[in-house]
Design an enzyme around this catalytic site. Sequence first.
Site, short mmCIF file in Angstrom:
data_model
loop_
_atom_site.label_atom_id
_atom_site.label_comp_id
_atom_site.label_asym_id
_atom_site.label_seq_id
_atom_site.Cartn_x
_atom_site.Cartn_y
_atom_site.Cartn_z
N THR A 130 -4.78 6.68 0.02
CA THR A 130 -6.06 7.40 -0.03
C THR A 130 -5.99 8.56 -1.00
OG1 THR A 130 -6.26 6.82 2.29
CG2 THR A 130 -7.81 8.44 1.44
N LYS A 185 -4.47 -2.29 9.98
CA LYS A 185 -4.81 -2.34 8.56
C LYS A 185 -5.07 -3.77 8.07
CE LYS A 185 -3.68 2.05 7.46
NZ LYS A 185 -4.49 2.97 6.67
N GLU A 243 -10.68 3.85 3.62
CA GLU A 243 -9.77 4.66 2.81
C GLU A 243 -10.08 4.40 1.34
OE1 GLU A 243 -5.67 4.02 4.02
OE2 GLU A 243 -5.89 5.53 5.62
N ASP A 246 0.85 -1.19 0.00
CA ASP A 246 0.00 0.00 0.00
C ASP A 246 0.88 1.24 0.00
OD1 ASP A 246 -2.38 1.34 -0.10
OD2 ASP A 246 -2.72 1.29 2.06
N GLN A 264 -4.12 2.13 15.18
CA GLN A 264 -3.02 2.69 14.37
C GLN A 264 -2.23 3.73 15.17
OE1 GLN A 264 -4.49 4.45 10.74
NE2 GLN A 264 -2.46 4.87 9.91
N GLU A 301 -10.15 12.42 7.80
CA GLU A 301 -10.10 13.78 7.24
C GLU A 301 -11.46 14.47 7.34
OE1 GLU A 301 -7.69 13.46 3.30
OE2 GLU A 301 -8.23 11.45 3.99
N GLU A 307 -9.18 4.16 -2.27
CA GLU A 307 -7.93 3.97 -3.02
C GLU A 307 -8.22 3.28 -4.35
OE1 GLU A 307 -4.63 2.32 -0.88
OE2 GLU A 307 -5.32 3.09 1.06
N HIS A 309 -4.31 13.78 0.75
CA HIS A 309 -4.52 12.97 1.96
C HIS A 309 -3.31 13.11 2.89
CE1 HIS A 309 -5.61 9.54 4.53
NE2 HIS A 309 -4.40 9.06 4.32
N THR A 313 -8.90 -5.93 3.69
CA THR A 313 -8.81 -4.93 2.63
C THR A 313 -9.78 -5.40 1.55
OG1 THR A 313 -6.47 -4.61 3.10
CG2 THR A 313 -7.26 -3.82 0.96
N ARG A 320 -8.28 3.40 13.42
CA ARG A 320 -7.45 4.58 13.71
C ARG A 320 -6.90 4.58 15.13
NH1 ARG A 320 -6.12 5.78 8.72
NH2 ARG A 320 -7.89 6.41 7.45
N ARG A 352 0.86 17.76 12.49
CA ARG A 352 1.92 18.78 12.37
C ARG A 352 1.37 19.96 11.56
NH1 ARG A 352 3.76 13.93 10.99
NH2 ARG A 352 3.37 14.45 8.82
N ASP A 356 -9.00 0.36 2.01
CA ASP A 356 -8.03 -0.02 3.03
C ASP A 356 -8.62 0.32 4.40
OD1 ASP A 356 -5.67 -0.67 4.37
OD2 ASP A 356 -4.78 1.31 4.02
CA CA Z 1 -4.01 3.13 2.85
#
Ligand code: CA
Length: 430
Positions: free
Chosen positions: A363, A256, A202, A130, A243, A377, A204, A137, A260, A240, A146, A236
């Site tokens: 993504t 993850k 996600e 992936d 993760q 997001e 993709e 994204h 999938t 969260r 950040r 995907d």
């Molecule tokens: Ca992904």
Amino acid sequence: MNQPANLRSWVSDANQHADFPLHNLPLGIFSQGGSPRRAGVAIGYSIVDLHAALAAGLFSGAAQTAVQATADGTLNGLFALGRGPRVALRNRLLELLGEGSGERDAVARCLLPMADCTLHVPAKIGDYTDFYVGIEHAKNVGKLFRPDNPLLPNYKYVPIGYHGRASTVRASGTEVRRPRGQTLPAGHSEPSFGPCARLDFELELGVWIGPGNAMGEAIAIDQADEHVAGFCLLNDWSARDVQAWEYQPLGPFLSKSFITTVSPWVVTAEALAPFRCAQAARPEGDPRPLPYLWDARDQAEGALDIELEVLLLTAQMRERHLPAERLALSNSQNMYWTVAQMVAHHSVNGCQLQPGDLFGTGTLSGAQPGQFGSLLEITQGGKEPINLASGEVRRFLEDGDEIILRARCRGMGQSSIGFGECRGVVVAAR
Ligand code: CA
């Protein structure tokens, strides 16, 4: 390679079909009842049973070789043959299914209603990688962590990726069992264990790899397209909260790998050829890619113009017969790296790519609200919930929620083609 826009089929429901008109001809693996898996091609609401068409003597030469390569009930053998036999098969199918076909009756005997068939993951996947090439994204997610410096310094030099698990790639329609795992609740210093509370999707594209390379031999970027068999949609699914606790220092792991989902039809490189475009996601002034990632033709026509859509159908919407609600509409032009650059980069160290390997793009969000390809997001990590038309509220996915991915190519002067759907319903943790 471009096909005229007015290609018409005698399979009349194909001509107005949004996904599978004559110039798409995606490849897949299906079964009917208890029958063995075999290869087919989508046309309108039907599947051409390639095995039956082969037995009827409708293929010869390279097209026959292509169909014979699917005898094991996967597309790996056909992918391994590369572009030539795949194109020969496509050209023969254009003849057989086109208006004025001389073999209409024989082909009609090989057509099955798609609704009566089960579609499977089309290849035995050796490896699944992936990537993270959706720059919007990467910026959107980077901003959450950040705000002043969303993109890490390597992003514009390295097509970033991680190795996923091929064992848990499943076809559209497979239920998504909410995973359990370790999370670090806010304000705690010790982890908890339990069902994921921040389950996400996600949006993709998936890329199916063709012939591949011998170990130790890189694929040059100007040869990379020879190693791409086709495309699908890929979800995907991401936990969260798991993760956030596990991802440092080596990246995603159990957050993850629980499932999938891929759309089952392989939209071939040939069908997508009219929808290639110039690489536009790399603005003027960005660093020039290193030579092994740079090819003038790839920059001029290596990107893809595919409209990508995410819809949510909750259990309550199903009960009340409400339509699914669109969460996002984006486009594959948000890929900072082209598929050829992904192939060249993946193999540059000598890593072997094999027929049936699967890449995810990462993504593919756009820059604007309404174009975000994950709830992370859309809800800003759960801080800004979505108010659905049904009156429900979502921060992350709840049990009973179904996510539906769709994709469509709309070229100038071309009839549109689509990918079919990539769906999955979330079910409660065990
Ligand atoms: Ca992904």
